[in-house]
Design an enzyme around this catalytic site. Structure first.
Site, PDB file in Angstrom:
ATOM      1  N   SER A 109       6.196   5.012   9.929  1.00 20.61           N
ATOM      2  CA  SER A 109       6.736   3.981   9.261  1.00 20.61           C
ATOM      3  C   SER A 109       5.069   3.154   8.977  1.00 20.61           C
ATOM      4  CB  SER A 109       7.706   2.728   9.894  1.00 20.61           C
ATOM      5  OG  SER A 109       6.600   2.029  10.731  1.00 20.61           O
ATOM      6  N   LYS A 110       5.108   2.239   7.871  1.00 19.45           N
ATOM      7  CA  LYS A 110       3.951   1.688   7.612  1.00 19.45           C
ATOM      8  C   LYS A 110       3.219   0.809   8.763  1.00 19.45           C
ATOM      9  CE  LYS A 110       4.861   1.248   2.713  1.00 19.45           C
ATOM     10  NZ  LYS A 110       4.660   0.333   1.539  1.00 19.45           N
ATOM     11  N   ARG A 111       3.994   0.443   9.665  1.00 19.54           N
ATOM     12  CA  ARG A 111       3.581  -0.339  10.699  1.00 19.54           C
ATOM     13  C   ARG A 111       3.166   0.334  11.849  1.00 19.54           C
ATOM     14  NH1 ARG A 111       7.796  -2.270   8.665  1.00 19.54           N
ATOM     15  NH2 ARG A 111       9.252  -1.079  10.322  1.00 19.54           N
ATOM     16  N   ASP A 112       3.294   1.844  11.885  1.00 22.52           N
ATOM     17  CA  ASP A 112       2.941   2.687  12.880  1.00 22.52           C
ATOM     18  C   ASP A 112       1.510   2.865  13.007  1.00 22.52           C
ATOM     19  OD1 ASP A 112       5.098   3.081  13.926  1.00 22.52           O
ATOM     20  OD2 ASP A 112       5.731   4.888  12.694  1.00 22.52           O
ATOM     21  N   ALA A 123       0.872  -1.115   0.118  1.00 24.45           N
ATOM     22  CA  ALA A 123       0.198  -0.094  -0.080  1.00 24.45           C
ATOM     23  C   ALA A 123       0.774   1.231  -0.123  1.00 24.45           C
ATOM     24  CB  ALA A 123      -0.937   0.061   1.320  1.00 24.45           C
TER      25      ALA A 123
END
Ligand code: GLU
Length: 516
Positions: free
Chosen positions: A265-268, A16
């Site tokens: 980050s993308k995981r945040d 994404a």
């Protein structure tokens, strides 16, 4: 009329698109529009191992949602296509060969074991950053150390090889970044990057530079994480003889976590409780199970609010003004006003923007958000009523879907009542005032906020009471709650029959506090 300015947004379809990527696309778009230029969308899909099915569509849809429509892309085509690097595969080898022929690149045949052994050797010799470079290349298996016959033999026999850039040992590489000014890197800090992989695909560096050149890109606007690659790109432009038409670089500041500690980050997204992606989606994960992620659109952010918020994450117009439409941004945008330091991501600001844009919408525009919730029970709610409901609530909510949840009392007679307020405000006086009130309003032809108020004041005046005395009790009877939008507006929307019905129900069900 379009002039020569050509920019590109060059995402890799590896998942994404993070909001930082949307911001990069936005700044490219604004720069292009401001300069009557062209924005290209190029899909950088040379890394087959990281390719994610559906990611390209996701990227295009996300950009479309915020109103970024590239002039050239895999979807609409253009004069410089194809716009997917995998479809340009055959173009890159020619340039890699040219680099080899002119002594600026070389074939390397090292196996992964040999590379690993080299790194171990260097580590043992206390080299901090072991790399394949001007010094180590001479101990490896490549066209610089093997004889011409050996090289030919290997190439002919089909053993796997890569092509590496021959980075000069001692050279100062400079570039004048539009955001950062002069950036200087010593070539000894750059390793001999692979340009062509053993699968025949170019790496990002070669494909990126070749395509920017062939697509006549004039300005490369991208995230700061690519700044370390820029000197290498400058070397490639030089070696390929394209120095004179090298694009100008602008590296955008990082988006930081809300506390300023590191890159967002993308995981945040899941951890910090807000989305980091523009729209909700799902991709097949590595283990085959679907991975879902949530987006700003589905959380209730309006595209123009999201866009305005994003534009200000790293740029400002130099004035106090904060509300900018896409047109206004296009007008005001300059690269000079992009900041150098990282920008903290502040979700409260995103909410503030959403409220501003929500408030600016008409009630009528907002009805589309509540209509999907209506059932056959709501047949009596005309468009006009729905639009009035939205108007009274829009200043009190952050997201459009809250109009439905906050405005439930418009659609259903309250079944519970705020007990604290009932205990304090529901009394004989209120009940007697309301009984008279129902009588009075029953004879009114055109019941509205104005006469609803006048009639109530008349009763209170006759009895020598102030209006405040019964207002909360009336609110409780009509909505069940202690606070909400203007009560007279609520009555106008509910209509006199419903007002009457709700007051009678409250009189029936609420415990009456005897007044001393
Ligand atoms: N494909 C790179 C990315 O995924 C593009 C970087 C660049 O703009 O040069 O961000």
């Amino acid at each position: 009329m379009q002039n020569g300015v050509r920019v590109r947004f060059a995402p890799s379809p590896t998942g994404a698109l993070h909001i930082g990527g949307v911001r990069t696309a936005l700044y490219n778009y604004l720069f292009a529009k401001k300069n009557n230029g062209t924005m290209v969308l190029r899909v950088e899909d040379t890394d087959q191992a990281r390719y994610v099915e559906g990611a390209e569509d996701y990227i295009l849809n996300a950009l479309e949602w915020v109103g970024i429509i590239p002039d050239e892309s895999p979807k609409v085509g253009g004069d410089f296509g194809p716009y997917r690097q995998s479809q340009r595969k055959s173009m890159y080898m020619e340039y890699a060969k040219k680099l080899v022929d002119e002594g600026n690149a070389y074939y390397a045949f090292d196996t992964s074991e040999e590379l690993e052994a080299m790194r171990e050797r260097l580590k043992a010799a206390k080299v901090d950053n072991p790399q394949y470079n001007a010094i180590t290349r001479m101990q490896m298996n490549n066209s610089l150390t093997l004889t011409e016959e050996e090289v030919k033999e290997r190439l002919d026999s089909g053993v796997p090889y890569v092509i590496r850039l021959k980075v000069p040992r001692k050279e100062e590489v400079r570039l004048n970044d539009m955001v950062r000014g002069w950036v200087m890197v010593h070539s000894s800090a750059i390793d001999d990057k692979v340009l062509m992989k053993s699968d025949g695909m170019p790496t990002y560096h070669l494909a990126n530079v070749v395509d920017d050149h062939l697509m006549k890109i004039t300005h490369v606007i991208r995230g700061e994480e690519w700044l370390p690659s820029a000197p290498l790109h400058v070397l490639l432009y030089k070696f390929l003889g394209w120095e004179d038409s090298m694009p100008q670089f602008a590296h955008l500041p990082l988006l930081l976590k809300p506390d300023g500690n590191g890159k967002l980050s993308k995981r945040d997204g899941d951890k910090l409780g807000f989305p980091v992606f523009p729209i909700t989606g799902e991709f097949a994960g590595k283990d085959g199970r679907p991975e879902t992620f949530s987006g700003f659109r589905e959380a209730g952010y309006l595209p123009d609010a999201f866009l305005n918020f994003l534009a200000f994450l790293g740029w400002n117009p130099g004035t106090e003004e904060e509300i900018f439409s896409m047109e206004a941004l296009t007008e005001a945008f300059t690269v000079e006003r992009i900041g150098k330091s990282g920008t903290k991501f502040d979700i409260e600001k995103a909410k503030w923007y959403n409220q501003q844009y929500l408030k600016a919408k008409t009630g009528e525009e907002l009805t589309s958000y509540i209509k999907p919730n209506l059932t056959s029970d709501h047949i009596t709610y005309s468009d006009e009523m729905l639009s009035k409901i939205c108007d009274t609530l829009k200043e009190r909510v952050t997201f459009p879907q809250e109009i439905w949840t906050e405005g439930q009392f418009f659609f259903t007679t309250p079944t519970s009542y705020d007990e604290g307020i009932v205990a304090k405000k529901w009394n004989e006086t209120a009940v007697s005032v309301f009984s008279e009130y129902i009588d009075k309003i029953s004879s009114v032809e055109d019941f509205n906020a104005d006469n609803a108020k006048t009639l109530l004041i008349e009763i209170l005046d006759e009895r020598g009471f102030k209006i405040g005395l019964v207002m909360q009790a009336l609110r409780i009877a009509l909505t069940g709650k202690g606070s909400g939008p203007d009560l007279m507006d609520i009555m106008e929307i509910l209509g006199k029959k419903e007002v009457e019905k709700r007051i009678l129900k409250a009189i029936e069900v609420l415990p009456l506090k005897m007044e001393s």
